[in-house]
Design a protein around this motif. Structure first.
Motif, mmCIF file in Angstrom:
data_model
loop_
_atom_site.group_PDB
_atom_site.id
_atom_site.type_symbol
_atom_site.label_atom_id
_atom_site.label_comp_id
_atom_site.label_asym_id
_atom_site.label_seq_id
_atom_site.Cartn_x
_atom_site.Cartn_y
_atom_site.Cartn_z
ATOM 1 N N GLU A 122 4.671 0.280 10.652
ATOM 2 C CA GLU A 122 3.765 -0.687 10.013
ATOM 3 C C GLU A 122 4.446 -1.393 8.850
ATOM 4 O OE1 GLU A 122 -0.752 -0.944 8.126
ATOM 5 O OE2 GLU A 122 0.259 0.987 8.297
ATOM 6 N N ALA A 123 5.218 -0.646 8.063
ATOM 7 C CA ALA A 123 5.959 -1.272 6.968
ATOM 8 C C ALA A 123 6.932 -2.306 7.506
ATOM 9 C CB ALA A 123 6.700 -0.209 6.162
ATOM 10 N N THR A 147 -1.051 -4.726 4.515
ATOM 11 C CA THR A 147 -0.285 -4.202 3.384
ATOM 12 C C THR A 147 -1.044 -3.077 2.700
ATOM 13 O OG1 THR A 147 0.656 -6.406 3.041
ATOM 14 C CG2 THR A 147 0.963 -4.808 1.284
ATOM 15 N N PHE A 148 -2.362 -3.244 2.564
ATOM 16 C CA PHE A 148 -3.186 -2.218 1.923
ATOM 17 C C PHE A 148 -3.072 -0.885 2.658
ATOM 18 C CE2 PHE A 148 -7.225 0.086 2.112
ATOM 19 C CZ PHE A 148 -7.390 0.418 0.784
ATOM 20 N N SER A 149 -3.230 -0.906 3.983
ATOM 21 C CA SER A 149 -3.161 0.344 4.739
ATOM 22 C C SER A 149 -1.774 0.964 4.657
ATOM 23 C CB SER A 149 -3.563 0.110 6.202
ATOM 24 O OG SER A 149 -2.734 -0.863 6.807
ATOM 25 N N THR A 150 -0.735 0.117 4.625
ATOM 26 C CA THR A 150 0.626 0.630 4.491
ATOM 27 C C THR A 150 0.805 1.349 3.156
ATOM 28 O OG1 THR A 150 1.470 -1.210 5.840
ATOM 29 C CG2 THR A 150 3.077 0.022 4.546
ATOM 30 N N VAL A 151 0.313 0.746 2.095
ATOM 31 C CA VAL A 151 0.448 1.354 0.765
ATOM 32 C C VAL A 151 -0.393 2.621 0.664
ATOM 33 C CG1 VAL A 151 0.071 0.988 -1.706
ATOM 34 C CG2 VAL A 151 1.007 -0.855 -0.304
ATOM 35 N N ALA A 152 -1.581 2.633 1.270
ATOM 36 C CA ALA A 152 -2.427 3.828 1.232
ATOM 37 C C ALA A 152 -1.729 5.007 1.903
ATOM 38 C CB ALA A 152 -3.767 3.537 1.904
ATOM 39 N N VAL A 208 -1.164 -9.518 -7.102
ATOM 40 C CA VAL A 208 -1.740 -9.029 -5.846
ATOM 41 C C VAL A 208 -1.138 -7.681 -5.451
ATOM 42 C CG1 VAL A 208 -2.240 -9.601 -3.453
ATOM 43 C CG2 VAL A 208 -2.115 -11.419 -5.149
ATOM 44 N N SER A 209 0.144 -7.476 -5.726
ATOM 45 C CA SER A 209 0.753 -6.192 -5.373
ATOM 46 C C SER A 209 0.118 -5.040 -6.153
ATOM 47 C CB SER A 209 2.267 -6.229 -5.625
ATOM 48 O OG SER A 209 2.547 -6.433 -6.995
ATOM 49 N N GLY A 215 -6.094 -0.458 -5.158
ATOM 50 C CA GLY A 215 -7.082 -0.216 -4.112
ATOM 51 C C GLY A 215 -6.718 0.965 -3.238
ATOM 52 N N ALA A 216 -5.422 1.088 -2.903
ATOM 53 C CA ALA A 216 -4.980 2.203 -2.061
ATOM 54 C C ALA A 216 -5.200 3.536 -2.756
ATOM 55 C CB ALA A 216 -3.504 2.020 -1.708
#
Length: 359
Positions: A122-123, A147-152, A208-209, A215-216
């Motif tokens: 995913e990354a 990106t959110f799910s990747t960071v989580a 945004v980053s 959020g994650a």
């Protein structure tokens, strides 16, 4: 020019393939996590610890006197039992999703390994998307979601690498990631495109980053809070002499204690709250550069501030004796609900300056 456009299009297609591939691997990880919970059972150590924790507390014994050679009498230090906080129960952590069994642990390790592979794939999809548009890959809701799910997942894997007891997050995390990616590729998908002039700023990378990272991590805290509420109800039922159902016992008895889950959620939220504060400040600075004013009560700005107030109230309540425990947990979930609405609700249902990126 045509060659560059063709290259960007190829990169965009490659990104889509990688995202779909990661979903396939996450699905395998999901089933492996299910197998970990199904085939794992409570270990002998876990059963013994639970039995000891429910036995009546022994009254404090007087210090024993031990005679040593030479006629010297030495007082042995009495055993001291400390509690984590006033009003909490002395309940040990459960043995985890694997239940302390070899078979369950094997499935758990397979699940984590598959999660690592899916995270890397995913990354790769997120990076390829960035290369296809030659900018930060979070300018619309589709890019933000992947990106959110990747960071989580990355945050979860970092905690695992730090030897933290968080493998119990694996199943809800992978389930949520699959839902997030499913919505992203079916409803939120947006073709690769360039930015509107207001977004051409280095603040896109900064503001945004940090919002994605916050959020994650807030999500991990929310999972811990939800499980805390269930585990706390389970412990309360046991303490009052009730008998939970077999399914509830099978799940709840493997989780960390309510006290541990409460501490985990609090520490996670408290650690990332200063970064959320910085996110709002960075957004205000970017708004000053883009629109000539730092704060204009745009819906996104308003809900970002509401989210900040909600988490500030939670942290304050967590430090107040009368609001610890379940009351503070409800505030934490309310704060995360504000964050979710700030992302989905404001972007989809509310018009404002932040609606220019499109869905």
């Amino acid at each position: 020019m045509n060659l560059a456009a063709a290259t960007n299009e190829s990169l965009a297609e490659a990104s889509n393939v990688l995202i779909y591939s990661s979903m396939a691997v996450y699905t395998l990880a999901f089933f492996a996590h299910i197998a970990e919970w199904v085939f794992g059972s409570r270990s002998k150590v876990g059963r013994t610890a639970a039995a000891l924790s429910t036995s009546p507390a022994k009254p404090s014994a007087a210090p024993a006197v031990k005679a040593q050679a030479g006629g010297t009498a030495v007082l042995e230090r009495p055993e001291v039992i400390t509690r984590s906080a006033a009003g909490t129960r002395d309940v040990p952590d459960g043995p985890g999703a694997a239940g302390g069994t070899f078979k369950g642990d094997l499935y758990g390790r397979i699940a984590v390994s598959l999660t690592v592979v899916a995270f890397l794939v995913e990354a790769g999809g997120v990076i390829t998307r960035a290369l296809s548009v030659q900018r930060a890959p979070w300018a619309n809701m589709y890019e933000f979601s992947i990106t959110f799910s990747t960071v989580a997942v990355g945050s979860y894997l970092v905690l695992l690498a730090l030897k933290k007891n968080v493998r119990w997050i694996g199943l809800p995390l992978v389930t949520t990631v699959l839902l997030d990616l499913g919505i992203a590729v079916t409803t939120l998908y947006t073709d690769s495109d360039q930015l509107v002039p207001a977004l051409h700023s280095y603040w896109l990378w900064i503001h945004v980053s940090t919002a994605i990272l916050c959020g994650a991590v807030f999500y991990l805290g929310a999972v811990g809070t939800i499980l805390y509420l269930f585990r706390d109800s389970y412990e309360n039922k046991l303490a009052s002499g009730g008998t939970p159902g077999k399914f509830a016992s099978s799940v709840m008895e493997r989780l960390p204690s309510a006290s541990s889950l409460d501490k985990f959620a609090y520490r996670i939220n408290a650690a990332v709250f200063p970064l959320w504060t910085f996110t709002i400040i960075a957004g205000a600075i970017w708004a000053g550069d883009a629109w000539g004013r730092y704060w204009g009560w745009d819906p996104k700005e308003v809900w970002s501030f509401i989210t900040w107030v909600a988490y500030a109230a939670y942290l304050h309540a967590r430090a107040t004796a009368g609001w610890k425990g379940r009351k503070a947990a409800y505030l934490a979930l309310l704060a995360f609900a504000c964050w979710l609405f700030n992302y989905y609700g404001v972007n989809i249902f509310v018009s404002g300056l932040h609606s220019y990126a499109g869905v």
